[in-house]
Design a protein around this motif. Structure first.
Motif, mmCIF file in Angstrom:
data_model
loop_
_atom_site.group_PDB
_atom_site.id
_atom_site.type_symbol
_atom_site.label_atom_id
_atom_site.label_comp_id
_atom_site.label_asym_id
_atom_site.label_seq_id
_atom_site.Cartn_x
_atom_site.Cartn_y
_atom_site.Cartn_z
ATOM 1 N N THR A 1 0.951 -1.264 0.019
ATOM 2 C CA THR A 1 0.046 -0.162 0.168
ATOM 3 C C THR A 1 1.008 1.185 -0.112
ATOM 4 N N PRO A 2 0.509 2.175 -0.983
ATOM 5 C CA PRO A 2 1.328 3.609 -0.998
ATOM 6 C C PRO A 2 0.935 4.424 0.244
ATOM 7 N N ALA A 3 1.637 5.472 0.515
ATOM 8 C CA ALA A 3 1.164 6.528 1.534
ATOM 9 C C ALA A 3 -0.086 6.838 0.944
ATOM 10 N N GLY A 4 -1.242 7.085 1.815
ATOM 11 C CA GLY A 4 -2.495 7.488 1.603
ATOM 12 C C GLY A 4 -3.371 6.035 0.949
ATOM 13 N N GLY A 5 -3.066 4.850 1.286
ATOM 14 C CA GLY A 5 -3.642 3.855 0.791
ATOM 15 C C GLY A 5 -3.776 2.648 1.808
ATOM 16 N N GLN A 6 -4.652 1.813 1.954
ATOM 17 C CA GLN A 6 -5.039 0.604 2.557
ATOM 18 C C GLN A 6 -5.523 -0.313 1.827
ATOM 19 N N TYR A 7 -5.525 -1.549 2.257
ATOM 20 C CA TYR A 7 -6.275 -2.641 1.521
ATOM 21 C C TYR A 7 -6.322 -4.085 2.277
ATOM 22 N N GLN A 8 -7.361 -4.788 2.162
ATOM 23 C CA GLN A 8 -7.822 -5.964 2.791
ATOM 24 C C GLN A 8 -7.410 -7.249 1.675
ATOM 25 N N VAL A 9 -6.727 -8.231 2.509
ATOM 26 C CA VAL A 9 -6.473 -9.403 1.435
ATOM 27 C C VAL A 9 -6.802 -10.621 2.388
ATOM 28 N N VAL A 10 -7.536 -11.650 1.689
ATOM 29 C CA VAL A 10 -7.835 -13.140 2.227
ATOM 30 C C VAL A 10 -6.757 -13.792 1.678
ATOM 31 N N LEU A 11 -5.827 -14.610 2.601
ATOM 32 C CA LEU A 11 -4.795 -15.196 2.191
ATOM 33 C C LEU A 11 -5.196 -16.543 1.803
ATOM 34 N N MET B 1 1.306 13.364 14.172
ATOM 35 C CA MET B 1 1.505 13.749 12.609
ATOM 36 C C MET B 1 2.302 12.752 11.730
ATOM 37 N N ARG B 2 2.914 11.741 12.351
ATOM 38 C CA ARG B 2 3.357 10.672 11.612
ATOM 39 C C ARG B 2 2.201 9.957 10.982
ATOM 40 N N GLN B 3 1.430 9.704 11.625
ATOM 41 C CA GLN B 3 0.015 8.881 11.391
ATOM 42 C C GLN B 3 -0.849 9.693 10.327
ATOM 43 N N ILE B 4 -1.021 11.008 10.475
ATOM 44 C CA ILE B 4 -1.629 12.098 9.458
ATOM 45 C C ILE B 4 -0.890 12.005 8.151
ATOM 46 N N ALA B 5 0.507 12.121 8.082
ATOM 47 C CA ALA B 5 1.515 12.310 7.028
ATOM 48 C C ALA B 5 1.159 10.866 6.356
ATOM 49 N N TRP C 1 -1.324 8.938 5.945
ATOM 50 C CA TRP C 1 -2.474 8.658 5.525
ATOM 51 C C TRP C 1 -2.810 9.628 4.271
ATOM 52 N N TYR C 2 -2.429 10.896 4.423
ATOM 53 C CA TYR C 2 -2.893 11.931 3.314
ATOM 54 C C TYR C 2 -1.407 12.297 2.381
ATOM 55 N N ASP C 3 -0.396 11.416 2.666
ATOM 56 C CA ASP C 3 0.732 11.443 1.747
ATOM 57 C C ASP C 3 1.222 13.012 1.663
ATOM 58 N N ILE C 4 1.509 13.483 3.076
ATOM 59 C CA ILE C 4 1.942 15.074 3.157
ATOM 60 C C ILE C 4 3.461 15.218 3.496
ATOM 61 N N GLU C 5 4.018 16.225 3.454
ATOM 62 C CA GLU C 5 5.225 16.469 4.128
ATOM 63 C C GLU C 5 5.005 17.427 5.359
ATOM 64 N N VAL C 6 5.603 17.029 6.517
ATOM 65 C CA VAL C 6 5.343 17.973 7.618
ATOM 66 C C VAL C 6 6.554 18.482 8.203
ATOM 67 N N ILE C 7 6.324 19.960 8.653
ATOM 68 C CA ILE C 7 7.422 20.774 8.972
ATOM 69 C C ILE C 7 7.194 21.261 10.313
ATOM 70 N N ARG D 1 0.863 20.344 -0.471
ATOM 71 C CA ARG D 1 1.168 18.972 0.569
ATOM 72 C C ARG D 1 2.073 19.032 1.396
ATOM 73 N N ARG D 2 2.473 20.206 1.836
ATOM 74 C CA ARG D 2 3.289 20.525 2.991
ATOM 75 C C ARG D 2 2.400 21.236 4.254
ATOM 76 N N VAL D 3 2.600 20.757 5.219
ATOM 77 C CA VAL D 3 2.019 21.257 6.533
ATOM 78 C C VAL D 3 2.995 21.533 7.571
ATOM 79 N N THR D 4 2.689 22.805 7.928
ATOM 80 C CA THR D 4 3.694 23.596 9.106
ATOM 81 C C THR D 4 3.024 23.370 10.111
ATOM 82 N N VAL D 5 3.626 22.924 11.354
ATOM 83 C CA VAL D 5 3.093 22.811 12.807
ATOM 84 C C VAL D 5 3.766 23.920 13.606
#
Length: 368
Positions: free
Chosen positions: A164-174, A310-314, A316-322, A362-366
């Motif tokens: 899964t990329p940044a901003g992705g999720q997926y379910q798989v049945v093995l 912010m690591r979790q948010i980054a 999921w939204y595929d952003i850079e955090v400063i 896609r840059r968020v300053t905190v």
């Protein structure tokens, strides 16, 4: 404590941080931030909307978030929503968004077959995706990847990887019937058949929630960079991101054994979480609603550092955090849907009055 007492505490600035967030989150979810004076008809409509939100966002009985909010929310709105919105309105305006809002992540992944072929599951049509060694791989309408054994090849030694990329999720049945939900920026590598193997071994990078099919003759093993988890059949979550200081294993049902470099730790029992650093294991009882809230479509933060949030948010939204200013002693808590746009999630965090944000592309300053 009833809703009237909670409201009186809030007005007197005597609420605990968790009580404050409980009140504020509901106003945000109802979209009432910009309303100040509400008529009786507004209050009645807000009450109806509140119950609609509760019905839509109630978690499964096994995992249900913020149970006390639902009990207090409707009465609080009836008592004085206009006053509370007025108190928060100024702080909401401090969020600066310089461009189009950023949408949340969704079902996005790439399947890597044993021969190296890469298949975008995001773009693939529903139905059969691939076939190998007697295994049919199917994408369902609800965005799930299912491995169906038609004629199992006992000599197969092929491995597949779902990423899964940044901003992705997926379910798989093995192939053994176990279900895995991959969080954002994660990958799972697994054999296309467990028939010729003495164990069911998979390798995880990132985070995933597992519901393992029971098979007492073949233990299920999850290998991460730091640890190994052994189970027979159970529900658990592993957070093993490379940029996190700890590898977290949270048990919801059944039992698991966690080990590092061959040295085993005691079996976890439901409700326990092991935390593995570079040097040691620790085990503690945790709130399961918080620990696996991502799997139920929410961000839930319990007294966490700004960087951890912010690591979790980054991801999921595929952003850079400063970061600007000293945020080392700031802790955040709250709960918000992962289906919200980025600006809405940041507004919830700003309700703490401890952080402010500026969004440019896609840059968020905190800032404190």
């Amino acid at each position: 404590m009833n809703a009237k007492e909670l409201l009186e505490k809030y007005r007197a600035n005597q609420c605990t941080e968790k009580e404050q967030i409980q009140v504020q989150n509901w106003f945000h979810q109802l979209g009432l931030e910009k309303q100040v004076d509400l008529t009786a008809a507004d209050l009645e409509r807000a009450e109806q909307q509140m119950w609609a939100v509760i019905n839509q966002e109630t978690m499964p009985k096994r995992i249900r978030l913020w149970p006390s909010i639902a009990a207090a929310g409707v009465v609080v709105i009836g008592l004085g929503i206009g006053y509370l919105i007025h108190q928060q309105q100024g702080h909401y305006k401090e969020l600066k968004v310089a461009s189009q809002d950023i949408l949340p992540g969704g079902n996005k992944a790439v399947l890597v077959l044993g021969n190296g072929q890469r298949i975008s599951l995001t773009d693939a049509k529903n139905g059969d995706v691939a076939s190998q060694s007697g295994i049919h791989i199917t994408k369902t309408e609800d965005g799930k990847l299912v491995y169906v054994v038609r004629k199992e090849d006992t000599n197969s030694n092929l491995f597949n990887t779902i990423e899964t990329p940044a901003g992705g999720q997926y379910q798989v049945v093995l192939p053994d019937g176990s279900t895995v939900m991959l969080n954002t920026a994660s990958s799972l590598t697994f054999p296309t058949s467990f028939a010729s193997k003495n164990e069911r071994r998979v390798t995880l990078k990132g985070e995933a929630y597992f519901e393992v099919a029971k098979n007492k003759n073949k233990p299920f093993k999850v290998i991460t960079e730091r640890q190994e988890v052994v189970v027979l059949g159970t529900h658990f979550n592993i957070n093993a991101y490379a940029d996190e200081d700890l590898t977290l294993t949270t048990l919801l049902e059944g039992s698991v054994q966690v080990s590092k470099a061959g040295k085993s730790i005691k079996n976890l029992v439901p409700g326990e979480q092991s935390a593995l650093s570079d040097h040691q294991f620790t085990v503690k009882t945790v709130d399961l609603e918080t620990a696996v809230s991502w799997q139920n479509g929410r961000f839930t933060f319990e007294n966490e550092s700004v960087e951890a949030v912010m690591r979790q948010i980054a991801r999921w939204y595929d952003i850079e955090v400063i970061y600007k200013g000293d945020l080392s002693n700031v802790k955040l808590m709250g709960s918000v849907s992962r289906k919200k746009k980025l600006s809405e999630v940041l507004r919830v965090l700003q309700l703490s009055r401890k952080v402010k944000f500026k969004v440019e592309g896609r840059r968020v300053t905190v800032m404190p």
